[in-house]
Design an enzyme around this catalytic site. Structure first.
Site, PDB file in Angstrom:
ATOM      1  N   GLU A 210       1.177  -1.510   0.025  1.00 23.91           N
ATOM      2  CA  GLU A 210       0.323  -0.480   0.031  1.00 23.91           C
ATOM      3  C   GLU A 210       0.971   1.040   0.344  1.00 23.91           C
ATOM      4  O   GLU A 210       1.384   1.562   0.889  1.00 23.91           O
ATOM      5  CB  GLU A 210      -1.083  -0.171   1.217  1.00 23.91           C
ATOM      6  CG  GLU A 210      -1.748  -1.576   1.322  1.00 23.91           C
ATOM      7  CD  GLU A 210      -2.654  -1.101   0.526  1.00 23.91           C
ATOM      8  OE1 GLU A 210      -3.106  -0.219   0.187  1.00 23.91           O
ATOM      9  OE2 GLU A 210      -4.233  -2.213   0.342  1.00 23.91           O
ATOM     10  N   CYS A 244      -1.938   9.122   2.263  1.00 27.62           N
ATOM     11  CA  CYS A 244      -1.212   8.815   1.832  1.00 27.62           C
ATOM     12  C   CYS A 244      -2.593   9.309  -0.412  1.00 27.62           C
ATOM     13  O   CYS A 244      -2.640   8.772  -1.011  1.00 27.62           O
ATOM     14  CB  CYS A 244      -1.694   7.377   1.424  1.00 27.62           C
ATOM     15  SG  CYS A 244      -3.187   6.714   2.270  1.00 27.62           S
TER      16      CYS A 244
HETATM   17  P1  NAD Z   1       8.163   4.809   5.063  1.00 28.95           P
HETATM   18  O1  NAD Z   1       7.800   3.742   3.477  1.00 28.95           O
HETATM   19  O2  NAD Z   1       9.071   5.359   5.115  1.00 28.95           O
HETATM   20  O3  NAD Z   1       8.080   3.961   6.331  1.00 28.95           O
HETATM   21  C1  NAD Z   1       6.604   3.334   6.942  1.00 28.95           C
HETATM   22  C2  NAD Z   1       7.405   1.831   7.530  1.00 28.95           C
HETATM   23  O4  NAD Z   1       8.327   1.523   6.821  1.00 28.95           O
HETATM   24  C3  NAD Z   1       7.529   2.252   8.614  1.00 28.95           C
HETATM   25  O5  NAD Z   1       7.640   1.482  10.246  1.00 28.95           O
HETATM   26  C4  NAD Z   1       8.949   2.286   8.650  1.00 28.95           C
HETATM   27  O6  NAD Z   1       9.705   2.291   9.998  1.00 28.95           O
HETATM   28  C5  NAD Z   1       9.156   1.330   7.731  1.00 28.95           C
HETATM   29  N1  NAD Z   1      10.729   0.781   6.901  1.00 28.95           N
HETATM   30  C6  NAD Z   1      11.599   1.970   7.202  1.00 28.95           C
HETATM   31  N2  NAD Z   1      12.489   1.303   5.979  1.00 28.95           N
HETATM   32  C7  NAD Z   1      12.292  -0.170   5.803  1.00 28.95           C
HETATM   33  C8  NAD Z   1      12.727  -0.542   5.393  1.00 28.95           C
HETATM   34  N3  NAD Z   1      13.936  -0.554   5.018  1.00 28.95           N
HETATM   35  N4  NAD Z   1      12.091  -2.434   5.221  1.00 28.95           N
HETATM   36  C9  NAD Z   1      11.495  -1.873   5.876  1.00 28.95           C
HETATM   37  N5  NAD Z   1      10.524  -1.719   6.135  1.00 28.95           N
HETATM   38  C10 NAD Z   1      11.042  -0.210   6.445  1.00 28.95           C
HETATM   39  O7  NAD Z   1       6.875   5.477   5.200  1.00 28.95           O
HETATM   40  P2  NAD Z   1       5.822   6.859   5.609  1.00 28.95           P
HETATM   41  O8  NAD Z   1       6.875   7.821   5.973  1.00 28.95           O
HETATM   42  O9  NAD Z   1       5.592   6.340   7.392  1.00 28.95           O
HETATM   43  O10 NAD Z   1       4.899   6.847   5.149  1.00 28.95           O
HETATM   44  C11 NAD Z   1       3.803   8.158   3.747  1.00 28.95           C
HETATM   45  C12 NAD Z   1       4.793   6.897   3.279  1.00 28.95           C
HETATM   46  O11 NAD Z   1       3.331   6.042   2.997  1.00 28.95           O
HETATM   47  C13 NAD Z   1       3.879   8.063   1.573  1.00 28.95           C
HETATM   48  O12 NAD Z   1       4.959   7.171   0.947  1.00 28.95           O
HETATM   49  C14 NAD Z   1       2.043   7.506   1.702  1.00 28.95           C
HETATM   50  O13 NAD Z   1       2.082   8.055   0.597  1.00 28.95           O
HETATM   51  C15 NAD Z   1       2.219   5.844   2.157  1.00 28.95           C
HETATM   52  N6  NAD Z   1       1.582   5.981   2.794  1.00 28.95           N
HETATM   53  C16 NAD Z   1       0.615   5.028   2.245  1.00 28.95           C
HETATM   54  C17 NAD Z   1      -0.918   4.641   2.175  1.00 28.95           C
HETATM   55  C18 NAD Z   1      -1.687   3.667   1.749  1.00 28.95           C
HETATM   56  O14 NAD Z   1      -2.529   2.778   2.130  1.00 28.95           O
HETATM   57  N7  NAD Z   1      -1.454   3.293   0.269  1.00 28.95           N
HETATM   58  C19 NAD Z   1      -1.532   5.083   3.560  1.00 28.95           C
HETATM   59  C20 NAD Z   1      -0.824   5.916   4.233  1.00 28.95           C
HETATM   60  C21 NAD Z   1       0.762   6.373   3.839  1.00 28.95           C
END
Ligand code: NAD
Length: 448
Positions: A210, A244
């Protein structure tokens, strides 16, 4: 290490008791309902603290209500979803019966982001529990108060089985994604989504991704402009723009620009008169958003300030604000001179998570519906499609893969196992060797 310990305990539990009954699943969902409802004040306080300012009512509706709705919908429907799904067999396979039997996958991993920390954890959890799985959750390190509360809530409700939480940042996230889950649901950025999928590939763990991206809002000639402006402003600025599915930028007919700006400004002041605006999560993101505004100013782009938001008028496509997902209160407004031009602009970019269309004429609505590909299409409103458990939610291409919410979420977290039951001597036996007259006859009937 705690992560591996919790993983192993849940995996063993899922192998020991792989098929929770409907009543056990309903009980789990009831526990989840109770713990979320009982902690709503604490959740609102923790999220407000983590953001450094997020209105309680916004949290109660856009996090608590939608989470409880997902849990209650799953609880109400789980027995029906679990039922075998009969399939009609072709006559050469008679006499026999066949069906699909939804089976729990085992252990599901959920990696969650910070922007809607409750909803983006509880909604997938509801689907995974309804489908009879154990679940290990890793919430975001950007919301420490909430993530610690979530761990306490889940421990209190479930005592470690079927749900557990592990805390940590990207390092723990990486290790988490490398574990041999039976399914991984990741919500977050497209860049990290790639890493998660790469890590999961080593175990052939299936993933639901997602992700984010730039969701367009397209205003057609026939649209009610002031209503479109209100809907776009609400969708853009809820949660300070950190959503998002927020409309990322607007495309509108050149002649409507001034009217749109005026309606957008008035909507901002009406919706957030007292500055009840959600803060940007941290300094890194504040600096990132400011850099979009600074770069636009340096390139001579006209900007319009309105409350805590900034509208950028016709920014060139090479600016970062037109390439990155904005995720903040900056709204590029681009003008177009015909629907062809607008559609080719949108279709030359990554497929978005949401597409917002504002139009009243069915010709434009039909055309845009057929000629654009997105995670979802929402006509004459913004954001609301995510609130229905009757609609699956998920992206396509760079905005993600797979889907959850409601029945589709249940299916994502289940193996729909085909079960074939032979009752008596099957017609197909006549096709076994040695080959002879019977094959000639059946060949004519079955192949022609
Ligand atoms: P992010 O990708 O930085 O982090 C998301 C999660 O992944 C966190 O828990 C983080 O600790 C973890 N993470 C970070 N690096 C990782 C790795 N290498 N391997 C595994 N896990 C890792 O995202 P964010 O800044 O927390 O959220 C914002 C983003 O999420 C935006 O791009 C937004 O559009 C997207 N988003 C999508 C949806 C959806 O439903 N499609 C909903 C909300 C947010």
């Amino acid at each position: 290490m705690l992560l591996e310990e919790r993983f192993r305990a849940l995996r063993e539990a899922s192998r020991r008791a792989p098929y929770p009954t409907a009543s056990e699943r309903r009980q789990n969902l009831k526990k989840l309902d109770r713990i979320v409802a009982a902690n709503q004040e604490a959740v609102a306080k923790a999220i407000d603290q983590d953001f450094g300012g997020r209105h309680k009512e916004e949290i109660l509706f856009s996090e608590v209500y939608v989470s409880l709705n997902a849990v209650r919908h799953a609880r109400k429907n789980v027995s029906e979803w679990m039922g075998e799904r009969p399939r009609l067999l072709d006559w050469p396979l008679w006499p026999a019966r066949a069906s699909l039997m939804p089976q729990p996958l085992g252990l599901v991993g959920i990696i969650a982001p910070w922007n809607y920390p409750l909803f983006l954890t509880i909604a997938p959890l509801a689907g995974a529990l309804a489908a009879g799985n154990r679940v290990l959750i890793k919430p975001s390190e950007y919301t420490p108060a909430f993530s610690e509360l979530l761990e306490r809530m889940m421990d209190e409700a479930f005592g470690g089985d079927p749900v557990a939480v592990v805390l940590g940042g990207p390092e723990i996230g990486r290790t988490f994604a490398e574990l041999p889950f039976d399914h991984l649901l990741f919500t977050g950025s497209t860049a990290v989504g790639r890493d998660v999928m790469r890590a999961a590939a080593a175990n052939l763990t299936p993933v639901t991704l997602e992700l984010g991206g730039k969701s367009p809002a397209l205003i057609c000639e026939s649209a009610n402009l002031s209503r479109a402006a209100e809907d776009i402003i609400y969708g853009k600025l809820l949660n300070g723009g950190q959503t998002c599915i927020a409309p990322d930028y607007v495309l509108l007919p050149a002649a409507k620009l001034e009217q749109f700006i005026a309606a957008a400004q008035s909507a901002i002041h009406r919706y957030w008169p007292d500055g009840d605006f959600t803060s940007i999560i941290n300094e890194k993101h504040r600096a990132r958003i400011q850099s979009y505004i600074d770069e636009a100013a340096a390139r001579g782009v006209k900007s319009v300030a309105a409350g805590r938001a900034v509208l950028l008028i016709d920014p060139p496509d090479d600016l970062a604000v037109m390439r990155d997902e904005i995720f903040g209160p900056v709204l590029p407004v681009k003008t177009y001179s015909g629907l062809d031009e607008a559609l080719s602009f949108i279709n030359s970019r990554d497929r978005p998570l949401a597409f917002y269309l504002f139009a009243k004429d069915s010709a434009s609505i039909d055309r845009v519906t057929r000629e654009t590909v997105s995670g979802a299409l929402c006509i004459n409103d913004t954001l609301v499609h995510i609130a229905s458990e009757e609609l699956p939610f998920g992206g396509i291409g760079a905005s993600g893969m797979g889907q959850y919410h409601g029945r589709e979420g249940f299916d994502t977290f289940s193996k729909l196992k085909p079960v074939f039951r032979r009752y008596a001597f099957g017609l197909g036996r006549s096709l076994r060797p040695p080959y002879g007259k019977m094959h000639e006859l059946l060949r004519k009937v079955l192949i022609g």
